[in-house]
Structure formats: C-alpha cells, structure tokens
Design a protein around this motif. Structure first.
Motif, mmCIF file in Angstrom:
data_model
loop_
_atom_site.group_PDB
_atom_site.id
_atom_site.type_symbol
_atom_site.label_atom_id
_atom_site.label_comp_id
_atom_site.label_asym_id
_atom_site.label_seq_id
_atom_site.Cartn_x
_atom_site.Cartn_y
_atom_site.Cartn_z
ATOM 1 N N ASN A 237 84.538 50.314 62.919
ATOM 2 C CA ASN A 237 85.064 51.371 63.793
ATOM 3 C C ASN A 237 86.283 50.851 64.539
ATOM 4 O O ASN A 237 86.272 49.725 65.054
ATOM 5 N N GLY A 238 87.323 51.667 64.589
ATOM 6 C CA GLY A 238 88.499 51.319 65.367
ATOM 7 C C GLY A 238 89.409 50.298 64.715
ATOM 8 O O GLY A 238 90.338 49.788 65.342
ATOM 9 N N SER A 239 89.181 49.992 63.424
ATOM 10 C CA SER A 239 90.001 48.961 62.766
ATOM 11 C C SER A 239 91.342 49.513 62.269
ATOM 12 O O SER A 239 92.177 48.740 61.794
ATOM 13 N N GLY A 240 91.526 50.837 62.337
ATOM 14 C CA GLY A 240 92.832 51.417 61.996
ATOM 15 C C GLY A 240 92.869 52.193 60.691
ATOM 16 O O GLY A 240 93.952 52.566 60.221
ATOM 17 N N LYS A 241 91.723 52.508 60.109
ATOM 18 C CA LYS A 241 91.691 53.210 58.806
ATOM 19 C C LYS A 241 92.321 54.603 58.907
ATOM 20 O O LYS A 241 93.198 54.955 58.113
ATOM 21 N N SER A 242 91.869 55.391 59.892
ATOM 22 C CA SER A 242 92.408 56.759 60.032
ATOM 23 C C SER A 242 93.896 56.705 60.352
ATOM 24 O O SER A 242 94.679 57.499 59.818
ATOM 25 N N SER A 243 94.267 55.776 61.215
ATOM 26 C CA SER A 243 95.692 55.667 61.576
ATOM 27 C C SER A 243 96.524 55.316 60.351
ATOM 28 O O SER A 243 97.603 55.888 60.141
ATOM 29 N N LEU A 244 96.016 54.401 59.518
ATOM 30 C CA LEU A 244 96.765 54.033 58.305
ATOM 31 C C LEU A 244 96.868 55.233 57.360
ATOM 32 O O LEU A 244 97.942 55.497 56.799
ATOM 33 N N LEU B 215 85.970 54.850 53.898
ATOM 34 C CA LEU B 215 84.521 54.918 53.720
ATOM 35 C C LEU B 215 83.831 53.994 54.712
ATOM 36 O O LEU B 215 84.347 52.915 55.012
ATOM 37 N N HIS B 216 82.646 54.408 55.167
ATOM 38 C CA HIS B 216 81.813 53.487 55.954
ATOM 39 C C HIS B 216 80.686 52.903 55.118
ATOM 40 O O HIS B 216 80.187 51.831 55.421
ATOM 41 N N ASP B 217 80.288 53.627 54.071
ATOM 42 C CA ASP B 217 79.171 53.170 53.239
ATOM 43 C C ASP B 217 79.704 52.132 52.240
ATOM 44 O O ASP B 217 80.436 52.466 51.296
HETATM 45 N N1 LIG Z 1 96.352 58.603 70.030
HETATM 46 C C1 LIG Z 1 95.878 57.400 70.322
HETATM 47 N N2 LIG Z 1 96.205 56.775 71.476
HETATM 48 C C2 LIG Z 1 95.739 55.537 71.765
HETATM 49 N N3 LIG Z 1 94.928 54.835 70.930
HETATM 50 C C3 LIG Z 1 94.570 55.414 69.788
HETATM 51 C C4 LIG Z 1 95.015 56.721 69.404
HETATM 52 N N4 LIG Z 1 94.495 57.022 68.188
HETATM 53 C C5 LIG Z 1 93.741 55.949 67.834
HETATM 54 N N5 LIG Z 1 93.798 55.005 68.781
HETATM 55 C C6 LIG Z 1 93.110 53.695 68.749
HETATM 56 O O1 LIG Z 1 93.479 53.067 67.544
HETATM 57 C C7 LIG Z 1 92.413 52.269 67.044
HETATM 58 C C8 LIG Z 1 92.191 52.599 65.585
HETATM 59 O O2 LIG Z 1 91.699 53.932 65.477
HETATM 60 P P1 LIG Z 1 91.411 54.584 64.069
HETATM 61 O O3 LIG Z 1 90.864 55.951 64.319
HETATM 62 O O4 LIG Z 1 92.602 54.468 63.215
HETATM 63 O O5 LIG Z 1 90.274 53.609 63.522
HETATM 64 P P2 LIG Z 1 89.221 53.824 62.355
HETATM 65 O O6 LIG Z 1 89.150 52.529 61.623
HETATM 66 O O7 LIG Z 1 89.559 55.036 61.550
HETATM 67 O O8 LIG Z 1 87.896 54.070 63.190
HETATM 68 P P3 LIG Z 1 86.533 54.840 62.817
HETATM 69 O O9 LIG Z 1 85.872 54.050 61.724
HETATM 70 O O10 LIG Z 1 85.767 54.738 64.106
HETATM 71 O O11 LIG Z 1 86.859 56.243 62.440
HETATM 72 C C9 LIG Z 1 91.216 52.552 67.955
HETATM 73 O O12 LIG Z 1 91.104 51.500 68.871
HETATM 74 C C10 LIG Z 1 91.604 53.829 68.662
HETATM 75 O O13 LIG Z 1 91.033 53.896 69.945
#
Ligand SMILES: Nc1ncnc2c1ncn2[C@@H]1O[C@H](COP(=O)(O)OP(=O)(O)OP(=O)(O)O)[C@@H](O)[C@H]1O
Length: 263
Positions: A44-51, A199-201
């Motif tokens: 969680n929070g490793s940046g997958k969605s952001s990437l 994916l998480h699984d």
């Molecule tokens: N708009 C934003 N402003 C500040 N921080 C953000 C924003 N969007 C995401 N983050 C931070 O960026 C980091 C990565 O988030 P992201 O959603 O990309 O992770 P993830 O790997 O997809 O997580 P998950 O498995 O929980 O869905 C997290 O620490 C999140 O809090």
C-alpha cells in the motif's frame, strides 16, 4: 513468453512525481512490451496507482517522460491517447442517471466526430464489451442500481469498448467475488492487447508474463514472476515470510504467507 522483437509500446523514462514535497514516484524506468501482461505490485502506498496515472497521461510527471508507441505522451492530444490507451482506475465513478449500456458507449467517444457519428460498428463494440464482462443482461439497468462488483465490470467494459492497444487496470478484482475474479483475470489475460495490471494478490501476479515491483515510489524488481517473487524479495518488500506450495490439480505454484514481525 514475450519476444524482445515484439517491441516496446509504452515506456516510462526516468519518471518522477513529487506531491506535497514527497517523492511518490522516483526515477522509474519501465519498458512495457507489446501484448505482454505486466503485473504491477507493491505494498500500500508504494506508488502503483500514481505510476498508472502517469502512464495514462492523467497526471504529469515532475521528471522524465512517458513514450506511447515511441511518442512523448505530453505531445499527444487526449483523443489520440484515448484511441491507444485506456485506464480503468480504482473506484472510478460515473454519472448516476445513466444506463449500463450508455456508460459502456462512452468508451466509443474517442472514435466519434461530427463526420463519424455513433454507428452500428460502435454498437457492436459496446455489445462485445458487455458480453466480455458478462453484463449483457443488465444493459438497460440504471448504473446506480448496480453492486460494487457489477460497476467494476461495467468500467472494464467501457475500457474494452474503447478498443485500445494498451489497457491499464488498477486493481480490477476489487469488489469481485472469487468466481468473478478468476473469470475476469482469465478474460484480461486473453485480450490481444498490452496489459499493465496493478494487483495485490501475489498469486494472481504469478500468472502475469512479467511483474514490476514498486517500493516507496521506486521500481525495485522487474522480470518473470517465478524469478522475481522469491523469499528474499517478499520478505524485504512485503514483510512476509512466504512458502511455495504446488497445486496437485495442475502442478502450478501457489504462495502462502505469514507476516514477519515489524521489528
Ligand atoms: N494527491 C496526493 N497528494 C499527496 N499525496 C498523495 C496524493 N496521491 C497519492 N499520494 C501519496 O502517494 C503515495 C502513493 O500512493 P498510490 O495511491 O500511488 O499508492 P498505491 O501503491 O497505489 O497504494 P494502494 O496499494 O494502497 O492503492 C501514498 O503515500 C499516497 O498517500
């Protein structure tokens, strides 16, 4: 297996994203091969969605660039990108007062113009997409009447109706029951397009052609799942002790996990 000659269709080049002073995506270079299914995994929070959002051009990087079919995404219009690439985001929303069929038909938008209005060919694409996710029986239902899992399938149908060459999916099995998870993963795997799937699984990740592992915004491993997902990586990145079992039914590898203490 993906042959190198198939070429790279999508490429993250030294991508960096900073939000509120925090490095969310850090120097990620990731070539995605044509027609592969690439699993994007990480805690969680490793940046997958952001990437994924960077790869889709939904958000802009602070550093580096994304190349789609060799072209910088920043130089492409939204419509040109949408003809090539679709993103199914986590918890995507849709206007309430819309039918399932109309929600899926929105996927045709990049292909329509004043000279090219909605045609039989577009309805065919909508029909095929609804069939693919098993939602044809609910085509006239109101979007707001659907369950969470049904909404997820409709979002995927909309992306399929878009007929992109690259499909980015952010945890597509969220909300789905086990039967739907298995059939959706089989459907995604069989699509003749390039797929990047967060994916998480980790057992689902084992079925991908390659996996990319994110940790604290960095890409820390990339390669065939059997090579990448070893005990040392699973302990270091996911803080679990893993054992590998063999399914007597088909001989496939199955991972089982125990949490490592946080100390
Ligand atoms: N708009 C934003 N402003 C500040 N921080 C953000 C924003 N969007 C995401 N983050 C931070 O960026 C980091 C990565 O988030 P992201 O959603 O990309 O992770 P993830 O790997 O997809 O997580 P998950 O498995 O929980 O869905 C997290 O620490 C999140 O809090």
């Amino acid at each position: 297996m993906i042959a190198a000659a198939d070429g790279v269709v999508l490429q993250a080049c030294a991508l960096g994203l900073r939000l509120q002073g925090q490095r969310i995506v850090d120097q990620v270079t990731l070539p995605v091969q044509r027609h592969e299914m690439l699993g994007l995994i990480g805690p969680n929070g490793s940046g997958k969605s952001s990437l994924l959002r960077l790869l889709a051009g939904v958000i802009q990087p602070n550093e580096g660039q994304v190349l789609l079919q060799g072209q910088p995404l920043q130089k492409m219009g939204r419509r040109a990108i949408a003809r090539e690439l679709a993103l199914v985001a986590q918890m995507a929303e849709t206007q309430d007062a819309i039918s399932v069929e109309d929600a899926v038909a929105l996927g045709r938008t990049p292909w329509l113009s004043a000279l090219q209005p909605f045609s039989l060919q577009d309805w065919d694409a909508v029909q095929q997409a609804l069939n693919a996710v098993g939602m044809e029986a609910k085509r006239h239902s109101a979007w707001h009447s659907l369950s969470g899992g049904e909404r997820q399938r409709v979002h995927i149908a909309r992306a399929l109706a878009q007929q992109p060459g690259v499909l980015l999916l952010d945890e597509p099995c969220n909300h789905l029951d086990i039967h739907q998870q298995l059939s959706l993963m089989a459907l995604i795997r069989a699509l003749p397009v390039t797929k990047v799937v967060a994916l998480h699984d980790l057992n689902q990740a084992l079925a991908c052609d390659r996996v990319a592992v994110m940790q604290q915004g960095r890409l820390v491993a990339l390669g065939a799942p059997a090579q990448v997902l070893d005990a040392a990586l699973l302990a270091q990145v996911f803080r679990v002790e893993a054992s590998t079992l063999v399914d007597p039914w088909d001989g496939s590898r199955v991972l089982r996990f125990r949490p490592l203490s946080s100390s």
